[in-house]
Design a protein around this motif. Structure first.
Motif, PDB file in Angstrom:
ATOM      1  N   MET A   1       0.805  -1.231   0.000  1.00  0.00           N
ATOM      2  CA  MET A   1       0.000   0.000   0.000  1.00  0.00           C
ATOM      3  C   MET A   1       0.830   1.269   0.000  1.00  0.00           C
ATOM      4  N   LYS A   2       2.051   1.191   0.459  1.00  0.00           N
ATOM      5  CA  LYS A   2       2.914   2.375   0.388  1.00  0.00           C
ATOM      6  C   LYS A   2       3.139   2.751  -1.074  1.00  0.00           C
ATOM      7  N   ASP A   3       3.407   1.754  -1.920  1.00  0.00           N
ATOM      8  CA  ASP A   3       3.602   2.018  -3.350  1.00  0.00           C
ATOM      9  C   ASP A   3       2.329   2.539  -4.004  1.00  0.00           C
ATOM     10  N   VAL A   4       1.187   1.967  -3.614  1.00  0.00           N
ATOM     11  CA  VAL A   4      -0.086   2.428  -4.169  1.00  0.00           C
ATOM     12  C   VAL A   4      -0.333   3.878  -3.762  1.00  0.00           C
ATOM     13  N   ALA A   5      -0.103   4.182  -2.491  1.00  0.00           N
ATOM     14  CA  ALA A   5      -0.287   5.553  -2.005  1.00  0.00           C
ATOM     15  C   ALA A   5       0.654   6.516  -2.721  1.00  0.00           C
ATOM     16  N   GLY A   6       1.896   6.092  -2.906  1.00  0.00           N
ATOM     17  CA  GLY A   6       2.872   6.938  -3.586  1.00  0.00           C
ATOM     18  C   GLY A   6       2.483   7.231  -5.018  1.00  0.00           C
TER      19      GLY A   6
ATOM     20  N   MET B   1      -9.552  -4.215   1.947  1.00  0.00           N
ATOM     21  CA  MET B   1      -9.529  -2.976   1.164  1.00  0.00           C
ATOM     22  C   MET B   1      -9.630  -1.751   2.063  1.00  0.00           C
ATOM     23  N   GLU B   2     -10.425  -1.842   3.117  1.00  0.00           N
ATOM     24  CA  GLU B   2     -10.543  -0.725   4.062  1.00  0.00           C
ATOM     25  C   GLU B   2      -9.224  -0.491   4.794  1.00  0.00           C
ATOM     26  N   ALA B   3      -8.566  -1.578   5.214  1.00  0.00           N
ATOM     27  CA  ALA B   3      -7.259  -1.447   5.867  1.00  0.00           C
ATOM     28  C   ALA B   3      -6.240  -0.860   4.893  1.00  0.00           C
ATOM     29  N   ALA B   4      -6.296  -1.304   3.644  1.00  0.00           N
ATOM     30  CA  ALA B   4      -5.382  -0.790   2.619  1.00  0.00           C
ATOM     31  C   ALA B   4      -5.586   0.713   2.412  1.00  0.00           C
ATOM     32  N   LYS B   5      -6.837   1.145   2.350  1.00  0.00           N
ATOM     33  CA  LYS B   5      -7.113   2.577   2.187  1.00  0.00           C
ATOM     34  C   LYS B   5      -6.659   3.364   3.415  1.00  0.00           C
ATOM     35  N   ALA B   6      -6.887   2.822   4.594  1.00  0.00           N
ATOM     36  CA  ALA B   6      -6.460   3.508   5.820  1.00  0.00           C
ATOM     37  C   ALA B   6      -4.946   3.707   5.811  1.00  0.00           C
ATOM     38  N   ILE B   7      -4.203   2.685   5.416  1.00  0.00           N
ATOM     39  CA  ILE B   7      -2.742   2.789   5.324  1.00  0.00           C
ATOM     40  C   ILE B   7      -2.360   3.869   4.316  1.00  0.00           C
TER      41      ILE B   7
ATOM     42  N   LEU C   1       0.519  -8.978  11.836  1.00  0.00           N
ATOM     43  CA  LEU C   1       0.174  -7.759  11.105  1.00  0.00           C
ATOM     44  C   LEU C   1       0.953  -6.593  11.711  1.00  0.00           C
ATOM     45  N   ASN C   2       2.053  -6.241  11.069  1.00  0.00           N
ATOM     46  CA  ASN C   2       2.936  -5.237  11.638  1.00  0.00           C
ATOM     47  C   ASN C   2       3.248  -4.087  10.690  1.00  0.00           C
ATOM     48  N   GLN C   3       2.342  -3.786   9.793  1.00  0.00           N
ATOM     49  CA  GLN C   3       2.570  -2.714   8.838  1.00  0.00           C
ATOM     50  C   GLN C   3       2.516  -1.347   9.499  1.00  0.00           C
ATOM     51  N   LEU C   4       3.438  -0.490   9.083  1.00  0.00           N
ATOM     52  CA  LEU C   4       3.381   0.902   9.483  1.00  0.00           C
ATOM     53  C   LEU C   4       2.033   1.454   9.006  1.00  0.00           C
ATOM     54  N   ASN C   5       1.389   2.215   9.817  1.00  0.00           N
ATOM     55  CA  ASN C   5       0.107   2.852   9.494  1.00  0.00           C
ATOM     56  C   ASN C   5      -1.081   1.903   9.527  1.00  0.00           C
ATOM     57  N   LEU C   6      -0.918   0.716  10.087  1.00  0.00           N
ATOM     58  CA  LEU C   6      -2.040  -0.195  10.311  1.00  0.00           C
ATOM     59  C   LEU C   6      -2.369  -0.142  11.796  1.00  0.00           C
ATOM     60  N   SER C   7      -3.556   0.310  12.124  1.00  0.00           N
ATOM     61  CA  SER C   7      -3.926   0.488  13.530  1.00  0.00           C
ATOM     62  C   SER C   7      -4.388  -0.827  14.149  1.00  0.00           C
ATOM     63  N   GLU C   8      -4.447  -0.833  15.472  1.00  0.00           N
ATOM     64  CA  GLU C   8      -4.967  -2.000  16.195  1.00  0.00           C
ATOM     65  C   GLU C   8      -6.422  -2.244  15.794  1.00  0.00           C
ATOM     66  N   GLY C   9      -7.176  -1.171  15.626  1.00  0.00           N
ATOM     67  CA  GLY C   9      -8.565  -1.306  15.181  1.00  0.00           C
ATOM     68  C   GLY C   9      -8.672  -1.958  13.809  1.00  0.00           C
ATOM     69  N   ASP C  10      -7.763  -1.593  12.898  1.00  0.00           N
ATOM     70  CA  ASP C  10      -7.729  -2.223  11.566  1.00  0.00           C
ATOM     71  C   ASP C  10      -7.484  -3.727  11.696  1.00  0.00           C
ATOM     72  N   LYS C  11      -6.547  -4.097  12.565  1.00  0.00           N
ATOM     73  CA  LYS C  11      -6.202  -5.510  12.761  1.00  0.00           C
ATOM     74  C   LYS C  11      -7.401  -6.293  13.301  1.00  0.00           C
ATOM     75  N   GLN C  12      -8.078  -5.722  14.276  1.00  0.00           N
ATOM     76  CA  GLN C  12      -9.235  -6.396  14.872  1.00  0.00           C
ATOM     77  C   GLN C  12     -10.367  -6.535  13.855  1.00  0.00           C
ATOM     78  N   HIS C  13     -10.559  -5.493  13.045  1.00  0.00           N
ATOM     79  CA  HIS C  13     -11.598  -5.524  12.003  1.00  0.00           C
ATOM     80  C   HIS C  13     -11.303  -6.641  10.996  1.00  0.00           C
ATOM     81  N   LEU C  14     -10.048  -6.780  10.611  1.00  0.00           N
ATOM     82  CA  LEU C  14      -9.662  -7.855   9.684  1.00  0.00           C
ATOM     83  C   LEU C  14      -9.975  -9.227  10.278  1.00  0.00           C
ATOM     84  N   PHE C  15      -9.597  -9.431  11.541  1.00  0.00           N
ATOM     85  CA  PHE C  15      -9.845 -10.741  12.144  1.00  0.00           C
ATOM     86  C   PHE C  15     -11.340 -10.996  12.315  1.00  0.00           C
TER      87      PHE C  15
END
Length: 174
Positions: A35-40, A84-90, A150-164
């Motif tokens: 997602m860093k590349d996509v954002a860039g 996709m939501e986690a990807a957009k948040a990142i 799940l240890n991506q920069l800019n991925l919140s704990e809430g994002d991780k819980q939502h994914l699970f």
């Protein structure tokens, strides 16, 4: 099925499927790393983070592949959307950071190359998920193993819980 671990003279039994949840989480993590590349790319092209047409294509493709792999397509939908939501948040978080301080020395990769890798990882995620569900449903007890990877920069704990939470909804076809 159980695997056995010998730790200082003690045998510890744990379910074999715990490894596949970890492998699944590692692949999700790899996908989110793109997602860093996509954002860039989107920032350089002055494009919005949200691309509803691309999201619709990804969702339809994932549900069709899930169906072929023996997963209930409607049950996969929330998990694909959560990714996709986690990807957009990142992406949003990277772009916000870059407004304050542009990143020096980082080279973004071409979007076509990145999207091909994302598609490959998305397919691997569905394959791993189908394999994991062959041994039974994913349980709440596996949350820690999944979230830990799940240890991506800019991925919140809430994002991780939502994914699970969305992962818990995925079911095999009957």
């Amino acid at each position: 099925m159980y695997q056995v671990l010998l730790v200082v003279g003690c045998l510890i039994y744990f379910p074999a499927f715990a490894q596949s949840v970890t492998a699944l989480s590692q692949t999700v993590n790899q996908r989110l790393a793109m997602m860093k590349d996509v954002a860039g790319y989107k920032a350089a092209q002055h494009l919005p983070v949200e691309d509803l047409a691309q999201e619709a294509k990804v969702l339809l493709s994932a549900q069709a592949e899930a169906n072929k792999l023996g997963l209930e397509p409607d049950s996969v939908r929330p998990f694909i959307i959560a990714q996709m939501e986690a990807a957009k948040a990142i992406q949003y978080r990277y772009r916000a950071d870059w407004l304050a301080q542009p990143e020096i020395g980082w080279q973004l990769r071409p979007l076509t190359e990145v999207r091909l890798q994302i598609a490959k990882l998305s397919s691997e995620i569905l394959q791993q998920l189908a394999q994991r569900l062959e041994s039974g449903p994913i349980t709440a007890e596996e949350r820690g193993a999944f979230v830990k990877e799940l240890n991506q920069l800019n991925l919140s704990e809430g994002d991780k819980q939502h994914l699970f939470n969305a992962l818990l909804l995925v079911k095999p076809k009957h």
